[in-house]
Scaffold this motif. Sequence first.
Motif, mmCIF file in Angstrom:
data_model
loop_
_atom_site.group_PDB
_atom_site.id
_atom_site.type_symbol
_atom_site.label_atom_id
_atom_site.label_comp_id
_atom_site.label_asym_id
_atom_site.label_seq_id
_atom_site.Cartn_x
_atom_site.Cartn_y
_atom_site.Cartn_z
ATOM 1 N N THR A 65 -52.549 -23.439 44.137
ATOM 2 C CA THR A 65 -52.916 -23.155 45.261
ATOM 3 C C THR A 65 -51.342 -22.246 46.516
ATOM 4 O O THR A 65 -52.782 -22.067 47.389
ATOM 5 C CB THR A 65 -52.299 -24.890 46.329
ATOM 6 N N GLY A 66 -50.948 -22.232 46.019
ATOM 7 C CA GLY A 66 -50.062 -21.639 46.384
ATOM 8 C C GLY A 66 -49.030 -21.664 46.812
ATOM 9 O O GLY A 66 -48.007 -21.038 48.162
ATOM 10 N N GLU A 67 -49.191 -23.444 47.862
ATOM 11 C CA GLU A 67 -48.370 -24.269 48.727
ATOM 12 C C GLU A 67 -47.158 -23.435 48.402
ATOM 13 O O GLU A 67 -46.442 -23.833 47.490
ATOM 14 C CB GLU A 67 -49.214 -25.171 49.238
ATOM 15 N N THR A 68 -46.080 -23.686 48.935
ATOM 16 C CA THR A 68 -45.016 -23.608 48.756
ATOM 17 C C THR A 68 -44.262 -24.727 49.990
ATOM 18 O O THR A 68 -45.108 -25.338 50.784
ATOM 19 C CB THR A 68 -44.024 -22.887 50.300
ATOM 20 N N VAL A 69 -43.740 -25.823 48.747
ATOM 21 C CA VAL A 69 -42.570 -27.295 48.702
ATOM 22 C C VAL A 69 -42.135 -27.347 48.428
ATOM 23 O O VAL A 69 -40.996 -26.275 48.447
ATOM 24 C CB VAL A 69 -43.826 -27.620 47.725
ATOM 25 N N LYS A 70 -40.777 -27.760 49.614
ATOM 26 C CA LYS A 70 -39.166 -28.212 48.737
ATOM 27 C C LYS A 70 -38.751 -29.074 47.490
ATOM 28 O O LYS A 70 -39.821 -29.588 47.335
ATOM 29 C CB LYS A 70 -38.569 -29.080 49.660
ATOM 30 N N ARG A 71 -37.940 -28.753 46.920
ATOM 31 C CA ARG A 71 -37.247 -28.993 45.950
ATOM 32 C C ARG A 71 -36.499 -29.484 45.393
ATOM 33 O O ARG A 71 -35.068 -28.540 46.965
ATOM 34 C CB ARG A 71 -37.490 -27.593 44.568
ATOM 35 N N ALA A 72 -36.059 -30.811 45.178
ATOM 36 C CA ALA A 72 -34.958 -31.429 46.050
ATOM 37 C C ALA A 72 -33.314 -30.633 45.135
ATOM 38 O O ALA A 72 -34.237 -29.939 43.603
ATOM 39 C CB ALA A 72 -34.656 -32.487 46.002
ATOM 40 N N ALA A 73 -32.177 -31.006 44.888
ATOM 41 C CA ALA A 73 -31.483 -30.613 43.896
ATOM 42 C C ALA A 73 -31.584 -30.982 42.873
ATOM 43 O O ALA A 73 -31.973 -32.327 42.639
ATOM 44 C CB ALA A 73 -29.784 -30.394 44.371
ATOM 45 N N SER A 74 -31.135 -30.754 41.620
ATOM 46 C CA SER A 74 -31.357 -31.766 40.442
ATOM 47 C C SER A 74 -30.649 -31.375 39.127
ATOM 48 O O SER A 74 -29.927 -30.240 39.737
ATOM 49 C CB SER A 74 -32.979 -31.923 39.619
ATOM 50 N N ALA A 75 -30.795 -32.165 38.213
ATOM 51 C CA ALA A 75 -29.518 -31.521 37.174
ATOM 52 C C ALA A 75 -30.078 -31.488 36.182
ATOM 53 O O ALA A 75 -31.196 -32.350 35.995
ATOM 54 C CB ALA A 75 -27.996 -32.926 37.129
ATOM 55 N N THR A 76 -29.528 -30.541 34.783
ATOM 56 C CA THR A 76 -30.917 -30.232 33.916
ATOM 57 C C THR A 76 -29.351 -29.769 32.676
ATOM 58 O O THR A 76 -28.297 -30.223 32.969
ATOM 59 C CB THR A 76 -31.909 -29.206 33.966
ATOM 60 N N CYS A 77 -30.558 -29.641 31.652
ATOM 61 C CA CYS A 77 -29.277 -28.657 30.505
ATOM 62 C C CYS A 77 -30.144 -27.902 30.080
ATOM 63 O O CYS A 77 -30.993 -27.642 30.085
ATOM 64 C CB CYS A 77 -28.698 -30.256 29.443
ATOM 65 N N ARG A 78 -29.109 -26.201 29.383
ATOM 66 C CA ARG A 78 -29.198 -25.622 29.214
ATOM 67 C C ARG A 78 -29.225 -25.889 27.374
ATOM 68 O O ARG A 78 -27.567 -26.471 26.908
ATOM 69 C CB ARG A 78 -28.666 -24.069 29.457
ATOM 70 N N PHE A 79 -29.421 -25.209 26.026
ATOM 71 C CA PHE A 79 -28.888 -25.182 25.036
ATOM 72 C C PHE A 79 -28.773 -23.839 24.280
ATOM 73 O O PHE A 79 -29.377 -22.743 24.681
ATOM 74 C CB PHE A 79 -29.833 -26.003 23.873
ATOM 75 N N ARG A 80 -27.597 -22.860 24.105
ATOM 76 C CA ARG A 80 -27.054 -22.172 23.298
ATOM 77 C C ARG A 80 -27.337 -22.667 22.032
ATOM 78 O O ARG A 80 -26.483 -22.841 21.228
ATOM 79 C CB ARG A 80 -26.323 -21.265 24.290
ATOM 80 N N ALA A 81 -27.932 -21.157 21.315
ATOM 81 C CA ALA A 81 -27.971 -21.651 20.165
ATOM 82 C C ALA A 81 -26.056 -21.373 19.220
ATOM 83 O O ALA A 81 -25.972 -19.578 20.235
ATOM 84 C CB ALA A 81 -29.101 -20.846 19.548
ATOM 85 N N GLY A 82 -25.778 -21.548 18.303
ATOM 86 C CA GLY A 82 -24.952 -20.483 17.600
ATOM 87 C C GLY A 82 -25.474 -20.203 16.438
ATOM 88 O O GLY A 82 -26.705 -19.556 16.269
ATOM 89 N N ASP A 83 -24.183 -19.221 15.995
ATOM 90 C CA ASP A 83 -24.544 -17.568 15.030
ATOM 91 C C ASP A 83 -25.258 -18.685 14.149
ATOM 92 O O ASP A 83 -26.176 -18.039 13.424
ATOM 93 C CB ASP A 83 -23.448 -16.754 15.242
ATOM 94 N N THR A 84 -24.700 -19.436 13.839
ATOM 95 C CA THR A 84 -25.382 -19.904 12.576
ATOM 96 C C THR A 84 -26.964 -20.276 12.701
ATOM 97 O O THR A 84 -27.956 -19.932 11.476
ATOM 98 C CB THR A 84 -24.833 -21.008 11.372
ATOM 99 N N LEU A 85 -26.890 -20.664 12.956
ATOM 100 C CA LEU A 85 -28.732 -21.199 13.253
ATOM 101 C C LEU A 85 -29.359 -20.347 13.433
ATOM 102 O O LEU A 85 -30.176 -20.033 12.979
ATOM 103 C CB LEU A 85 -28.718 -22.043 14.548
#
Length: 91
Positions: A65-85
Amino acid sequence: MTKAELVTAIADKAGLNKAQAKQALDAFITSVSSSLRQGKEVRLVGFGSFVPVKRPAGTARNPRTGETVKRAASATCRFRAGDTLKSALNR
């Protein structure tokens, strides 16, 4: 791969029955989730790291719709691949 397929693969490779493999996978997921909730990074040398990330509140745009909305603060996680993987994926 679904969780059920992962349980089957763990059972086959570790010589466990499916119930034991499911318990092991559930324990792993619970342990990682608990550590991330406490703000701790989980490092699996050679495989990768799960890193907790806090996202601040802000504004977002609904792409439909192109409408702007407020987004609440949240927690998440990131995965960083290691060298062997990484090297296993790029063979």
